[in-house]
Design an enzyme around this catalytic site. Structure first.
Site, PDB file in Angstrom:
ATOM      1  N   ASP A 118     -10.448   0.354   6.115  1.00  0.00           N
ATOM      2  CA  ASP A 118     -10.238   0.151   7.538  1.00  0.00           C
ATOM      3  C   ASP A 118     -11.481   0.648   8.255  1.00  0.00           C
ATOM      4  O   ASP A 118     -12.165   1.542   7.760  1.00  0.00           O
ATOM      5  CB  ASP A 118      -8.997   0.933   7.980  1.00  0.00           C
ATOM      6  N   ASP A 127      -5.787   4.874   7.971  1.00  0.00           N
ATOM      7  CA  ASP A 127      -5.373   6.102   8.647  1.00  0.00           C
ATOM      8  C   ASP A 127      -4.350   5.857   9.751  1.00  0.00           C
ATOM      9  O   ASP A 127      -3.971   6.773  10.459  1.00  0.00           O
ATOM     10  CB  ASP A 127      -6.590   6.833   9.230  1.00  0.00           C
ATOM     11  N   ASP A 144      -1.566   0.442   8.837  1.00  0.00           N
ATOM     12  CA  ASP A 144      -2.072   0.309   7.467  1.00  0.00           C
ATOM     13  C   ASP A 144      -1.000   0.536   6.402  1.00  0.00           C
ATOM     14  O   ASP A 144      -1.229   0.266   5.226  1.00  0.00           O
ATOM     15  CB  ASP A 144      -3.207   1.324   7.220  1.00  0.00           C
TER      16      ASP A 144
END
Length: 588
Positions: free
Chosen positions: A298, A539, A543
């Protein structure tokens, strides 16, 4: 609309509660303690060991029961590990349960979030979390959907717009009608999927042992029977000697010691990594990470740090080489302005850290930043200055500088304009002309050590995919700066309308922008369908679905608590540079 505004009656609330339309928090979908114990105790091989134990006890050969501690240790390690994972997932909380102002029987009252029901009319104001999926009836609010999208963009919601549970209200106030509550809300569905336990999650080493054991398991019973018959009937051995001889042969065929050795090796690795501030939720991920050939990352919080910083500022009247004296003069004016303003958001903190000149002029008037107007303002020496979003500050003159600003955006920057305002600063929307003086370029810094880590994985043939909810062009530029190979191959996931389109894109592109949580999961699944071993870092709550489906999941401790709970591995000091050490531990 008027009927909606008055809220529900007490009878209507009770009817909905009986119909199961209340906003009660959802139960975790993990296995129960009894199911965990049963799955580790009631197995084919434990049945064989039980039969062997009974036979040895019947014939009085108690000294031959020395294999039992190994069997018990294997069961306990499996049970303890699963119970530990269950506790972590059961503690997963995304929604808080504060008191909410709800309109019932034509008047306002405060109730806990889990006492709300479908069709309740609630009041939402700054600082509150949206308790269920809702529709704005009246008013305007600005919300932060970072828990949903992973990006902390401020989104204005007005009458008729949808609100997602889990979002936070930054500013404004509105009346909203709850449309989906409890298990039907978006965030609850996300949580239920996040806490589902995948069956058969084992490392390659354990899977190899299982294949061996399954083969042995097919032939072990007939061989045991033949050995007993041969010794008892044909060799004339006693019952005790026949049983102990058969047991010795069978135990030698079952690699129960190998299971224990593998488990102990993983426990030692967990302890070694713990000293490096790497928390392991699932022991299997240590070995799995050593076999990974695709790493999905990410952007926010993984490649970049969450905090913003000022990269540079450029004078508006000369984009090329402005006179140094003029630039210094503007820098001092900006410094006077930003240092007079309260440091109440991440952007202002970044500005104050960059513009550090001591104040020469005291502020005659200040207007703090507002999410509604998108600017901050200061009056210095009789002149009004504003700093904020270019399209809000420059208004009708924005088109003249749009091309310049878009160039900066494509390079991965966030752009603010510093301008002189011709009107009176009153904290409301700007109405007069604003002359741009400088453009301030901000970005999220690349995490220290991230480039070395990506280089390490690249040398070992690990492909890196960047999956983000942000603009794909911006993400691509940041990925290039982080040293990720083929970062120029980017796609806007909003254009991928079908699951098949996502699968095709997984083969073709490196950077994916505007990705929804479900698309992240589809990308991970598509890569696994290609035969890849996939690791996923993240995080945010957005996700967690992809983290659960990945072969190995990694979270930053500074991110959302939900992501840290779901991930198999958590970097406690947010140091992405620890990844090579984890890989080497797995290979060791």
């Amino acid at each position: 609309m008027c009927q909606n505004m008055s809220g529900l009656s007490t009878a209507e609330v009770e009817f909905r509660k009986k119909a199961g339309l209340s906003n009660e928090s959802v139960d975790s979908s993990t296995k129960t303690v009894a199911q965990i114990i049963r799955s580790n105790v009631v197995t084919y091989y434990n049945l064989i060991f039980l039969i062997i134990t009974i036979l040895l006890i019947v014939v009085g050969s108690f000294r031959d029961l020395t294999f039992l501690p190994i069997i018990i240790a294997n069961m306990l390690i499996g049970i303890i590990q699963e119970l530990r994972s269950k506790k972590i997932l059961d503690d997963l909380t995304i929604l808080n349960t504060p008191k909410i102002t709800v309109r019932r029987n034509g008047s306002n009252q405060e109730v806990l979030a889990d006492e709300l029901v479908q069709d309740d009319v609630i009041t939402l104001s700054a600082g509150g979390q949206i308790p269920a999926d809702a529709l704005v009836l009246s008013g305007n609010i600005t919300v932060n959907e970072a828990l949903i999208t992973g990006e902390a963009d401020e989104i204005v919601k007005k009458e008729g717009d949808s609100l997602f549970s889990g979002s936070f209200v930054i500013s404004g106030e509105c009346l909203a009608k709850l449309e989906k509550v409890g298990k039907d809300s978006y965030i609850s569905g996300l949580m239920l999927q996040a806490t589902q336990t995948k069956e058969g999650e084992q490392s390659e080493m354990i899977r190899a042992l299982n294949r061996l054991v399954q083969t042995v398991g097919v032939i072990i019973l007939p061989i045991g029977a033949i050995l007993f018959l041969q010794q008892y009937f044909f060799s004339g051995a006693t019952m005790k000697d026949s049983v102990t001889g058969m047991v010795a042969a069978i135990l030698g065929m079952i690699p129960e010691g190998l299971y224990l050795l593998a488990s102990v090796a993983m426990v030692v690795s967990v302890m070694r990594l713990g000293k490096q501030k790497v928390l392991i939720h699932d022991m299997k991920c240590i070995e799995t990470l050593a076999r990974v050939n695709v790493l999905c990352v990410d952007k926010t919080g993984t490649i970049t740090v969450p905090e913003m910083e000022v990269a540079q500022f450029i004078l508006a009247k000369d984009q090329n080489l402005a006179a140094e004296e003029e630039k210094n003069k503007v820098a001092k004016t900006i410094s006077d302005c930003v240092r007079a303003l309260p440091c109440d958001n991440a952007t202002m903190e970044a500005l104050q850290q960059y513009f550090t000149e001591p104040m020469e002029n005291s502020a005659e008037k200040i207007v703090p930043f507002s999410s509604a107007t998108k600017y901050s303002g200061v009056v210095l020496a009789g002149k009004a200055y504003v700093v904020g979003a270019p399209e809000f500050v420059l208004r009708q003159d924005y088109a003249a500088v749009q091309g310049t600003i878009e160039v900066f955006l494509e390079k991965g920057y966030r752009v603010l304009v510093f301008a002189e305002y011709e009107g009176n600063l009153d904290g409301k929307e700007l109405t007069e002309n604003a002359t741009p003086i400088a453009f301030i370029l901000l970005n999220n810094a690349i995490r220290e050590g991230a480039m070395d880590t990506f280089r390490y994985f690249s040398k070992r043939g690990v492909e890196v995919k960047v999956i983000s909810g942000d603009n794909p062009v911006t993400v691509s530029e940041i990925a290039k700066k982080a040293g990720i190979r083929h970062a120029e191959k980017q796609v806007d996931a909003a254009t991928l309308k079908t699951a098949e389109a996502v699968r095709k894109a997984a083969k073709k592109y490196t950077v994916f922008g505007r990705v929804t949580p479900e698309q992240k999961r589809l990308l991970v699944q598509a890569l696994k369908e290609q035969g890849k071993t996939v690791a996923m870092t993240g995080d945010g709550v957005n996700d967690i679905l992809a983290l659960k489906d990945a072969d190995c999941s990694i979270a930053m401790a500074s991110g959302s608590e939900a992501a840290s709970h779901v991930a198999q591995l958590v970097l406690l000091d947010n140091d992405f540079n620890k990844m090579p050490a984890v890989v080497m531990e797995g290979r060791r």
